[in-house]
Design a protein around this motif. Structure first.
Motif, short mmCIF file in Angstrom:
data_model
loop_
_atom_site.label_atom_id
_atom_site.label_comp_id
_atom_site.label_asym_id
_atom_site.label_seq_id
_atom_site.Cartn_x
_atom_site.Cartn_y
_atom_site.Cartn_z
N LEU A 122 48.25 35.57 27.45
CA LEU A 122 46.99 36.12 27.96
C LEU A 122 45.81 35.55 27.18
N HIS A 123 45.97 35.41 25.88
CA HIS A 123 44.90 34.82 25.07
C HIS A 123 44.65 33.37 25.43
N ARG A 124 45.69 32.65 25.82
CA ARG A 124 45.49 31.26 26.23
C ARG A 124 44.62 31.19 27.49
N ILE A 125 44.78 32.17 28.38
CA ILE A 125 43.93 32.23 29.57
C ILE A 125 42.47 32.43 29.15
N MET A 126 42.25 33.33 28.20
CA MET A 126 40.89 33.58 27.72
C MET A 126 40.29 32.31 27.10
N ARG A 127 41.07 31.66 26.25
CA ARG A 127 40.56 30.48 25.56
C ARG A 127 40.27 29.34 26.53
N LYS A 128 41.11 29.20 27.54
CA LYS A 128 40.92 28.14 28.52
C LYS A 128 39.61 28.31 29.27
N LEU A 129 39.29 29.55 29.58
CA LEU A 129 38.09 29.82 30.36
C LEU A 129 36.81 29.73 29.53
N VAL A 130 36.94 29.89 28.23
CA VAL A 130 35.74 29.86 27.39
C VAL A 130 35.78 28.73 26.36
N LYS A 131 36.63 27.74 26.61
CA LYS A 131 36.85 26.68 25.61
C LYS A 131 35.62 25.82 25.36
N SER A 158 26.03 37.31 21.31
CA SER A 158 26.28 38.70 20.92
C SER A 158 27.70 39.08 21.31
N GLU A 159 28.19 40.16 20.70
CA GLU A 159 29.52 40.66 21.06
C GLU A 159 29.53 41.19 22.48
N THR A 160 28.41 41.74 22.94
CA THR A 160 28.33 42.23 24.31
C THR A 160 28.49 41.10 25.31
N ALA A 161 27.84 39.96 25.04
CA ALA A 161 27.96 38.80 25.92
C ALA A 161 29.41 38.32 25.97
N LEU A 162 30.06 38.29 24.83
CA LEU A 162 31.46 37.87 24.77
C LEU A 162 32.35 38.85 25.52
N LEU A 163 32.12 40.14 25.32
CA LEU A 163 32.93 41.16 25.98
C LEU A 163 32.82 41.03 27.50
N LYS A 164 31.61 40.84 28.00
CA LYS A 164 31.41 40.68 29.45
C LYS A 164 32.22 39.50 29.97
N GLN A 165 32.16 38.39 29.26
CA GLN A 165 32.82 37.19 29.73
C GLN A 165 34.35 37.31 29.68
N LEU A 166 34.87 37.91 28.62
CA LEU A 166 36.32 38.09 28.52
C LEU A 166 36.83 39.06 29.58
N TYR A 167 36.10 40.14 29.79
CA TYR A 167 36.51 41.12 30.80
C TYR A 167 36.54 40.48 32.18
N LEU A 168 35.49 39.74 32.52
CA LEU A 168 35.43 39.09 33.83
C LEU A 168 36.52 38.04 33.97
N SER A 169 36.81 37.32 32.88
CA SER A 169 37.81 36.25 32.95
C SER A 169 39.21 36.81 33.19
N ILE A 170 39.58 37.90 32.51
CA ILE A 170 40.93 38.43 32.71
C ILE A 170 41.05 39.10 34.07
N ASN A 171 39.96 39.66 34.59
CA ASN A 171 40.01 40.23 35.93
C ASN A 171 40.13 39.16 36.99
N LYS A 172 39.45 38.05 36.79
CA LYS A 172 39.50 36.94 37.74
C LYS A 172 40.90 36.32 37.80
N ASN A 173 41.63 36.40 36.70
CA ASN A 173 42.94 35.74 36.62
C ASN A 173 44.11 36.74 36.55
N GLU A 174 43.94 37.90 37.18
CA GLU A 174 44.97 38.93 37.13
C GLU A 174 46.34 38.44 37.58
N LYS A 175 46.36 37.58 38.59
CA LYS A 175 47.64 37.13 39.14
C LYS A 175 48.51 36.41 38.12
#
Length: 412
Positions: A351-360, A367-384
């Motif tokens: 799962l972390h590899r998915i996160m890193r790939k999308l934000v590499k 900010s931490e808020t900006a990072l949180l938004k991006q990680l949340y959206l990325s894992i939702n986009k790649n649920e499958k």
């Protein structure tokens, strides 16, 4: 300023047809800057708004109200096909409320917000999103406006992070992923704690993402455990972790009956850290004999054999395995079908590899808020890719029911 043409004028003009053909043959696509489609859409919008006010005034006259047109108000409207300069008709009494584009509405459809969130979820910065919208759709949106649109997901994140959880989870994986975040004018390491689970029905889910500035720590993981309990988790059968110092104690303060399973892969990495290159292949082979044993007795024999061959040169390896033995070999108490699931924390690392790939492409976040938004959206986009049901789960359920019948809740 160029006079706007009506829809009839546009379609009757042979130059419009030529421009459309030229656009298609140019391979630039139908949308984007200088596309004739934006001009056609604008003509359609103006025609539809004129039809709306005519229908409205007809109804006004039928009801006995004396009302008539009172000019037009121009405004810039964002659309997925480009910026439009719309002329909204007015009436004398100010009663007319257009349906297509409201008086205070600045966007033709809500689809553009979805496009912005999709681009942001792919790891693009706010400035990247602004530039891509300009290049692809010919739409000019300020960075501030884009940031406001991405902020719309914050209430959703808060609801997700505080949602109620099930009372029992057979398997929970814990691991952290680290990023650089700007704080007080400098960039610091921020750890995102990920809780990845398999529930009683074999469904995988992310139970939470937790931010911690200044790196990973066992006590902070303890706070994560307390949050899970507060949200309804009463029992976890197996908790799979890395080898963070004092981690196990923090977990068992909150979930005293959980079986802690330390990751074999992390243990192997630590074991090989100071092994000579020439010995590495042979050391790996002999260590593998330990964790691939079918019984704990066989694993102990394999460790003893390793000590005979390598104990003098690599005493620290033998010490590591002895100190962590119970939690490293805990998976041997389970049937073979479940061992593959719990001998490592690889599922959460995937799962972390998915996160890193999308934000590499990003080195740091504002900010931490900006990072949180991006990680949340990325894992939702790649649920499958991470929310699949656990393989062979029915057989694992039977094994758990037989070995731990008292742990299975009547209703989860």
């Amino acid at each position: 300023m160029t006079k706007k043409r009506t829809l009839e004028e546009l379609f009757s003009d042979p130059q419009t047809s030529e421009r459309l053909k030229e656009r298609l043959y140019s391979k630039k696509g139908l949308l984007g800057k200088e596309s004739p489609f934006s001009e056609i859409l604008q003509g359609m919008v103006d025609t539809m708004l004129d039809a709306e006010i005519e229908s409205f005034l007809t109804e006004e006259r039928a009801s006995g109200t004396a009302n008539k047109r009172n000019g037009k108000t121009g405004k810039r409207v964002i659309s997925e096909i480009g910026d439009l300069h719309v002329s909204t008709p007015r009436d004398r009494k100010g009663h007319f409320e257009p349906e297509l584009i409201g008086k205070r509405q600045r966007e033709l459809t809500s689809g553009l917000d979805d496009q912005i969130l999709a681009l942001y979820a792919q790891g693009n910065s706010i400035e990247d999103v602004r530039r891509l919208l300009e290049d692809i759709y010919g739409v000019s949106i300020s960075a501030g406006r884009i940031s406001q649109i991405t902020d719309k997901v914050l209430p959703e994140i808060q609801e997700w992070r505080t949602r109620g959880l099930q009372s029992f989870y057979p398997v929970v994986y814990l691991d952290a992923i680290h990023f650089k975040v700007r704080q007080d004018g400098k960039y610091i390491n921020s750890a995102f704690y990920t809780v990845y689970s398999v529930d009683w029905e074999g469904n995988r889910d992310v139970l939470g993402l937790y931010i911690n500035s200044g790196g990973e720590g066992a006590r902070k993981w303890g706070l994560v455990m307390e949050d899970l309990k507060a949200r309804g988790v009463a029992d976890i059968l197996v908790v799979c972790t890395d080898d963070l110092h004092s981690f196990s104690e923090q977990i068992q303060e909150v979930f005293p009956y959980s079986i802690i399973k330390k990751c074999i892969v992390h243990q192997m990495r630590n074991s090989l850290k100071y092994v000579d290159e020439g010995d590495r292949k042979a050391v790996v082979k002999d260590l593998r004999q330990i964790y691939t044993s079918t019984t704990e007795e066989g694993a102990k024999t394999a460790l003893s054999a390793f000590e005979v061959v390598w104990g003098k040169k690599y005493k620290y390896i033998v010490k590591q395995w002895n100190e962590n033995w119970g939690e490293l070999m805990a998976f041997l108490d389970f049937p073979t079908s479940m061992r593959k699931m719990i001998y490592t924390t690889n599922p959460v690392e995937a799962l972390h590899r998915i996160m890193r790939k999308l934000v590499k492409s990003k080195a740091a976040w504002v900010s931490e808020t900006a990072l949180l938004k991006q990680l949340y959206l990325s894992i939702n986009k790649n649920e499958k890719s991470w929310k699949r049901k656990a393989y062979g789960w029915t057989a694992i359920q039977r094994d758990i029911m037989e070995k731990y019948p008292e742990r299975i809740p009547l209703k989860n």
